[in-house]
Write a protein that holds these residues in place. Structure first.
Motif, PDB file in Angstrom:
ATOM      1  N   TYR A   1     -15.625  -3.336   7.074  1.00 56.17           N
ATOM      2  CA  TYR A   1     -15.344  -4.641   6.485  1.00 56.17           C
ATOM      3  C   TYR A   1     -16.337  -5.666   7.050  1.00 56.17           C
ATOM      4  CZ  TYR A   1     -10.676  -2.861   5.144  1.00 56.17           C
ATOM      5  OH  TYR A   1      -9.623  -2.134   4.610  1.00 56.17           O
TER       6      TYR A   1
ATOM      7  N   ARG B   1       0.845  -1.183   0.000  1.00 56.05           N
ATOM      8  CA  ARG B   1       0.000   0.000   0.000  1.00 56.05           C
ATOM      9  C   ARG B   1       0.879   1.230   0.000  1.00 56.05           C
ATOM     10  NH1 ARG B   1      -2.043   3.024   4.545  1.00 56.05           N
ATOM     11  NH2 ARG B   1      -3.978   4.089   4.027  1.00 56.05           N
TER      12      ARG B   1
ATOM     13  N   ARG C   1      -8.724   5.860   9.629  1.00 54.28           N
ATOM     14  CA  ARG C   1      -7.477   6.481   9.178  1.00 54.28           C
ATOM     15  C   ARG C   1      -7.206   7.685  10.054  1.00 54.28           C
ATOM     16  NH1 ARG C   1      -6.672  10.907   5.815  1.00 54.28           N
ATOM     17  NH2 ARG C   1      -4.565  11.076   5.028  1.00 54.28           N
TER      18      ARG C   1
ATOM     19  N   ASN D   1       0.209   6.542   3.984  1.00 45.99           N
ATOM     20  CA  ASN D   1      -0.536   7.787   4.138  1.00 45.99           C
ATOM     21  C   ASN D   1      -1.330   8.112   2.874  1.00 45.99           C
ATOM     22  OD1 ASN D   1       0.778   7.969   6.607  1.00 45.99           O
ATOM     23  ND2 ASN D   1       2.395   9.257   5.770  1.00 45.99           N
ATOM     24  N   SER D   2      -1.931   7.072   2.297  1.00 46.62           N
ATOM     25  CA  SER D   2      -2.523   7.223   0.970  1.00 46.62           C
ATOM     26  C   SER D   2      -3.992   7.608   1.030  1.00 46.62           C
ATOM     27  CB  SER D   2      -2.348   5.943   0.159  1.00 46.62           C
ATOM     28  OG  SER D   2      -2.825   4.837   0.876  1.00 46.62           O
ATOM     29  N   GLY D   3      -4.279   8.656   1.769  1.00 47.49           N
ATOM     30  CA  GLY D   3      -5.608   9.232   1.727  1.00 47.49           C
ATOM     31  C   GLY D   3      -6.701   8.248   2.045  1.00 47.49           C
ATOM     32  N   ASN D   4      -7.630   8.096   1.128  1.00 46.59           N
ATOM     33  CA  ASN D   4      -8.794   7.270   1.375  1.00 46.59           C
ATOM     34  C   ASN D   4      -8.628   5.839   0.876  1.00 46.59           C
ATOM     35  OD1 ASN D   4     -10.012   9.470   2.493  1.00 46.59           O
ATOM     36  ND2 ASN D   4     -11.042  10.064   0.615  1.00 46.59           N
ATOM     37  N   THR D   5      -7.438   5.390   0.676  1.00 48.81           N
ATOM     38  CA  THR D   5      -7.231   4.029   0.186  1.00 48.81           C
ATOM     39  C   THR D   5      -7.320   3.035   1.313  1.00 48.81           C
ATOM     40  OG1 THR D   5      -5.726   4.908  -1.489  1.00 48.81           O
ATOM     41  CG2 THR D   5      -5.673   2.542  -1.098  1.00 48.81           C
ATOM     42  N   PRO D   6      -8.231   2.073   1.232  1.00 51.23           N
ATOM     43  CA  PRO D   6      -8.349   1.072   2.298  1.00 51.23           C
ATOM     44  C   PRO D   6      -7.271   0.006   2.151  1.00 51.23           C
ATOM     45  CG  PRO D   6      -9.885   0.569   0.567  1.00 51.23           C
ATOM     46  CD  PRO D   6      -9.214   1.858   0.167  1.00 51.23           C
ATOM     47  N   LEU D   7      -7.172  -0.837   3.152  1.00 50.47           N
ATOM     48  CA  LEU D   7      -6.316  -2.012   3.065  1.00 50.47           C
ATOM     49  C   LEU D   7      -7.102  -3.122   2.370  1.00 50.47           C
ATOM     50  CD1 LEU D   7      -4.701  -2.017   6.612  1.00 50.47           C
ATOM     51  CD2 LEU D   7      -3.551  -1.588   4.450  1.00 50.47           C
TER      52      LEU D   7
ATOM     53  N   PHE E   1     -13.393   2.843   7.330  1.00 52.44           N
ATOM     54  CA  PHE E   1     -13.753   1.764   6.411  1.00 52.44           C
ATOM     55  C   PHE E   1     -14.500   0.679   7.187  1.00 52.44           C
ATOM     56  CE2 PHE E   1     -11.148   3.491   3.113  1.00 52.44           C
ATOM     57  CZ  PHE E   1     -10.029   4.010   3.740  1.00 52.44           C
TER      58      PHE E   1
ATOM     59  N   THR F   1     -11.784   9.508   7.633  1.00 55.22           N
ATOM     60  CA  THR F   1     -12.198   8.366   6.819  1.00 55.22           C
ATOM     61  C   THR F   1     -12.220   7.104   7.658  1.00 55.22           C
ATOM     62  OG1 THR F   1     -11.195   9.361   4.853  1.00 55.22           O
ATOM     63  CG2 THR F   1     -11.721   7.018   4.744  1.00 55.22           C
TER      64      THR F   1
ATOM     65  N   LEU G   1     -13.967  -5.588   2.068  1.00 51.16           N
ATOM     66  CA  LEU G   1     -14.359  -4.199   2.225  1.00 51.16           C
ATOM     67  C   LEU G   1     -15.803  -4.017   1.792  1.00 51.16           C
ATOM     68  CD1 LEU G   1     -13.410  -1.261   2.864  1.00 51.16           C
ATOM     69  CD2 LEU G   1     -12.901  -1.051   0.419  1.00 51.16           C
TER      70      LEU G   1
ATOM     71  N   THR H   1      -0.244   9.747  11.756  1.00 47.18           N
ATOM     72  CA  THR H   1      -1.113  10.329  10.751  1.00 47.18           C
ATOM     73  C   THR H   1      -1.060   9.525   9.463  1.00 47.18           C
ATOM     74  OG1 THR H   1      -0.898  12.531  11.687  1.00 47.18           O
ATOM     75  CG2 THR H   1      -1.569  12.395   9.390  1.00 47.18           C
ATOM     76  N   GLY H   2      -2.246   9.207   8.951  1.00 47.71           N
ATOM     77  CA  GLY H   2      -2.340   8.486   7.694  1.00 47.71           C
ATOM     78  C   GLY H   2      -2.416   6.989   7.840  1.00 47.71           C
ATOM     79  N   GLU H   3      -2.037   6.451   8.965  1.00 47.14           N
ATOM     80  CA  GLU H   3      -2.073   5.000   9.133  1.00 47.14           C
ATOM     81  C   GLU H   3      -3.479   4.537   9.497  1.00 47.14           C
ATOM     82  OE1 GLU H   3       1.880   4.866   8.036  1.00 47.14           O
ATOM     83  OE2 GLU H   3       0.271   3.405   8.041  1.00 47.14           O
ATOM     84  N   LEU H   4      -3.722   3.271   9.283  1.00 45.96           N
ATOM     85  CA  LEU H   4      -5.038   2.679   9.523  1.00 45.96           C
ATOM     86  C   LEU H   4      -5.016   1.773  10.747  1.00 45.96           C
ATOM     87  CD1 LEU H   4      -6.045   1.717   5.878  1.00 45.96           C
ATOM     88  CD2 LEU H   4      -6.811   3.675   7.204  1.00 45.96           C
TER      89      LEU H   4
END
Lengths: 112, 119
Positions: free
Chosen positions: B36, A91, B97, A94-100, B34, B32, B46, B105-108
């Protein structure tokens, strides 16, 4: 679709190192390799991630090959509590709205 | 840091009823989130992307009128399974996120999951 390939299952003796391989031959230059694990009936837990250098934290080490087409997650001294499904994911960090996007992962069984 | 909490962790309901699952980021803001779904012995799939203050984006094959998502604040997203049926029984997991979370910052990060059983 997941862009990684992992063996479906592995066994490891308690106290020994667990080495979990992952192939990601189509990885892009700006994509990181992430590892998560999921213990039964829990949400995924972040383990480690890296771009091209080897990384180590309190949980594991991540070894990435020079061509970045594969990597290995190392749990140095596996315990029974490390029994889980381990997911290798590529991935952009810090790719914005990209989910895993999860593949099938490797089911690691640590045996006493 | 980076704790995501889901509630309830387990819920059993009768067919035809609606169930709401909450996902909260406890120590960071999440623009944001998500959602699942995971069936037994399968990987996480997802369902939808939830953006604070706007409509959710659903994956192909996921009915938006059945799985209502609301992301009203930077720390809370809810998933409501409407008119639940036995085939909706599954493990539902949210991921958030992090924004304005320093090095995170930015991690999920993922919640603990909510197991729904529809009788």
């Amino acid at each position: 679709d997941a862009k990684t390939t992992q063996p479906p299952s592995m066994d490891c003796a308690e106290g020994r190192a667990a080495n979990l391989p992952c192939n990601h031959s189509t990885i892009s230059g700006n994509e990181y390799v992430y590892w998560y694990r999921q213990i039964h009936s829990q949400g995924p837990q972040y383990i480690i991630h890296g771009l091209k250098n080897n990384e180590t934290n309190e949980m594991a080490s991540l070894i990435i090959t020079e061509d970045r087409k594969s990597s290995t997650l190392i749990l140095p001294h596996a315990t029974l509590r490390d029994t889980a499904v381990y997911y290798c994911i590529v991935r952009v960090a810090n790719s914005g709205n990209t989910p895993l996007v999860f593949g099938k992962g490797t089911r690691l069984s640590v045996i006493a | 840091g980076a704790v995501v909490s889901q509630h309830p962790s387990r819920v059993i309901c009768k067919s035809g009823t609606s169930v709401k699952i909450e996902c909260r980021s406890l120590d960071f803001q999440a623009t944001t989130m998500f959602w699942y779904r995971q069936f037994p012995k399968q990987s996480l799939m997802l369902m939808a992307t939830s953006n604070e203050g706007s409509k959710a984006t659903y994956e192909q094959g996921v009915e938006k009128d059945k799985f209502l998502i609301n992301h009203a604040s930077l720390t809370l997203s809810t998933l409501t399974v409407t008119s639940a049926h036995p085939e909706d029984s599954s493990f539902y997991i949210c991921s958030a996120r992090a924004v304005r979370a320093g090095g995170l910052t930015g991690e999920l990060f993922f919640g603990e999951g909510s197991r729904l059983t529809v009788l």
